[in-house]
Design an enzyme around this catalytic site. Structure first.
Site, PDB file in Angstrom:
ATOM      1  N   PRO A  80      21.912 -37.891  -6.357  1.00 42.38           N
ATOM      2  CA  PRO A  80      21.438 -36.623  -6.910  1.00 42.38           C
ATOM      3  C   PRO A  80      19.936 -36.444  -6.695  1.00 42.38           C
ATOM      4  CG  PRO A  80      22.995 -37.631  -8.412  1.00 42.38           C
ATOM      5  CD  PRO A  80      22.775 -38.627  -7.319  1.00 42.38           C
ATOM      6  N   CYS A  81      19.566 -35.234  -6.262  1.00 48.24           N
ATOM      7  CA  CYS A  81      18.181 -35.005  -5.830  1.00 48.24           C
ATOM      8  C   CYS A  81      17.222 -34.477  -6.899  1.00 48.24           C
ATOM      9  CB  CYS A  81      18.163 -34.056  -4.629  1.00 48.24           C
ATOM     10  SG  CYS A  81      18.834 -32.414  -4.978  1.00 48.24           S
ATOM     11  N   PRO A  82      17.667 -33.953  -8.074  1.00 49.02           N
ATOM     12  CA  PRO A  82      16.698 -33.420  -9.031  1.00 49.02           C
ATOM     13  C   PRO A  82      15.532 -34.344  -9.368  1.00 49.02           C
ATOM     14  CG  PRO A  82      18.890 -32.752  -9.684  1.00 49.02           C
ATOM     15  CD  PRO A  82      19.063 -33.683  -8.518  1.00 49.02           C
ATOM     16  N   TYR A  84      13.772 -35.976  -7.512  1.00 49.71           N
ATOM     17  CA  TYR A  84      12.808 -35.980  -6.405  1.00 49.71           C
ATOM     18  C   TYR A  84      12.484 -34.571  -5.917  1.00 49.71           C
ATOM     19  CZ  TYR A  84      14.922 -40.517  -6.794  1.00 49.71           C
ATOM     20  OH  TYR A  84      15.416 -41.689  -7.315  1.00 49.71           O
TER      21      TYR A  84
END
Length: 348
Positions: A80-82, A84
């Site tokens: 999951p990217c949130p 970064y």
């Protein structure tokens, strides 16, 4: 599925954007997993894996996976990217990176899987923010763990539009290969901004991929993207955003201050260029919106993300939007998967 195809284990699979591309390139996903039931339903509905596990990645018994499926050729996934994301910097008091309370564990879990499964190849994807100085600790962790586990890595921040995707979506791709194998080489870019490079093919535009949806229904006429700023949205030229109404842009009666909002605020597509990045969350005032002053349709989002028209998404409208917005463009995944297949699994 062909049992002779290189075997993949897919983590953080979402709707399967990566898996679609790898399957098209000749791989076989034996095990896919996501914590969100709706995404798992989509994977199952489209038969994207031999087995789909819906649950926390920390609960996966990796030893039993290896016993069940034998040697794994490739581990793929985009944690999951949130933690970064660039937008995280605007959230006061919100921890990022490994300290993120909801997803900070995901990158270490990816490498726990890498250590246990020991595939020939791994493919790691995230937002380009993963490479920023603010996440130096996490980036160094990736490089150190890959080296300790016996992999050489090649990484690149990719603009997907430069590989034929109708979206200027920047993502961090890292491919690791066992040290006894040749290092991975990224495929040559095939497309470019036509205003800057005439030697490559021009970017694929929105008009080319969603032009057959260039109309507005009676129901859509009743909807108001932009919410209270709908009338302003209608004034904005195609391909522009709220900055159109600023003093710096020469607007006679400025409505907004320069860079006072997210760049996507009242952002409108143009048929003459690729889409900007499709976000995971549906919004009434954050674009991109269609140039006909309406919300984009799921069918259009799939085209922009190069997910096949026939691919079925589960859930309601917002859940489908989230699945598509979170996905890696399938054609981009295919480009990378094809290069991996040719370099390391030729003949399989």
């Amino acid at each position: 599925m062909d049992i002779n195809k290189p075997k993949i284990i897919s983590l953080f699979s979402g709707a399967g954007g990566l898996d679609i591309g790898f399957e098209k390139a000749g791989f076989r996903t034996v095990y896919a997993t996501d914590v969100w039931q709706t995404a798992c339903d989509t994977l199952q509905k489209n038969n994207m894996a031999d087995e789909v596990f819906c649950g926390d990645v920390r609960d996966i018994d990796l030893k039993s996976l290896k016993e069940k499926y034998g040697d794994i050729d490739c581990l793929i996934g985009g944690p999951p990217c949130p933690p970064y994301s660039q937008t995280r910097h605007y959230l006061i008091g919100k921890a990022d990176g490994f300290d993120d309370e909801h997803a900070g564990f995901a990158v270490p879990e990816y490498f726990r899987a890498l250590e246990s499964l020991s595939p020939k190849i791994f493919f790691f994807e995230n937002v380009d923010g993963f490479t920023f100085k603010t996440h130096q600790y996490e980036f160094d962790f990736l490089k150190k763990k890959a080296d300790e586990l016996g992999y050489n890595i090649t990484f690149k921040v990719v603009n997907c539009a430069n590989y034929g995707v109708p979206q200027t979506r920047k993502r961090f791709f890292c491919i690791g290969v066992k040290k006894e194998l040749p290092e991975f080489v990224f495929p040559e870019e095939t497309h470019a901004d036509p205003d800057k490079n005439s030697e490559k093919k021009p970017w694929i535009t929105c008009g080319e991929v969603i032009g057959d949806f260039d109309f507005i229904t009676d129901e859509e006429k009743e909807q108001r993207p932009g919410a209270k700023d709908y009338d302003l949205l209608c004034e904005i030229p195609a391909g522009d955003n709220y900055l159109y109404f600023t003093e710096k842009r020469g607007y006679p009666n400025p409505k907004f201050k320069w860079k006072s909002r997210y760049w996507t605020f009242l952002l409108k597509l143009t048929p003459d260029r690729p889409s900007w990045t499709i976000q995971a969350s549906f919004s009434t005032n954050q674009g991109p919106f269609h140039w006909r002053n309406r919300f984009l349709r799921i069918e259009e989002l799939k085209r922009i993300q190069t997910i096949p028209d026939e691919y079925e998404l589960c859930g309601d409208f917002k859940e489908q939007w989230r699945q598509v917005g979170n996905a890696v463009p399938s054609d981009m995944a295919y480009v990378i998967a094809s290069a991996i297949k040719e370099a390391y699994f030729n003949g399989r």
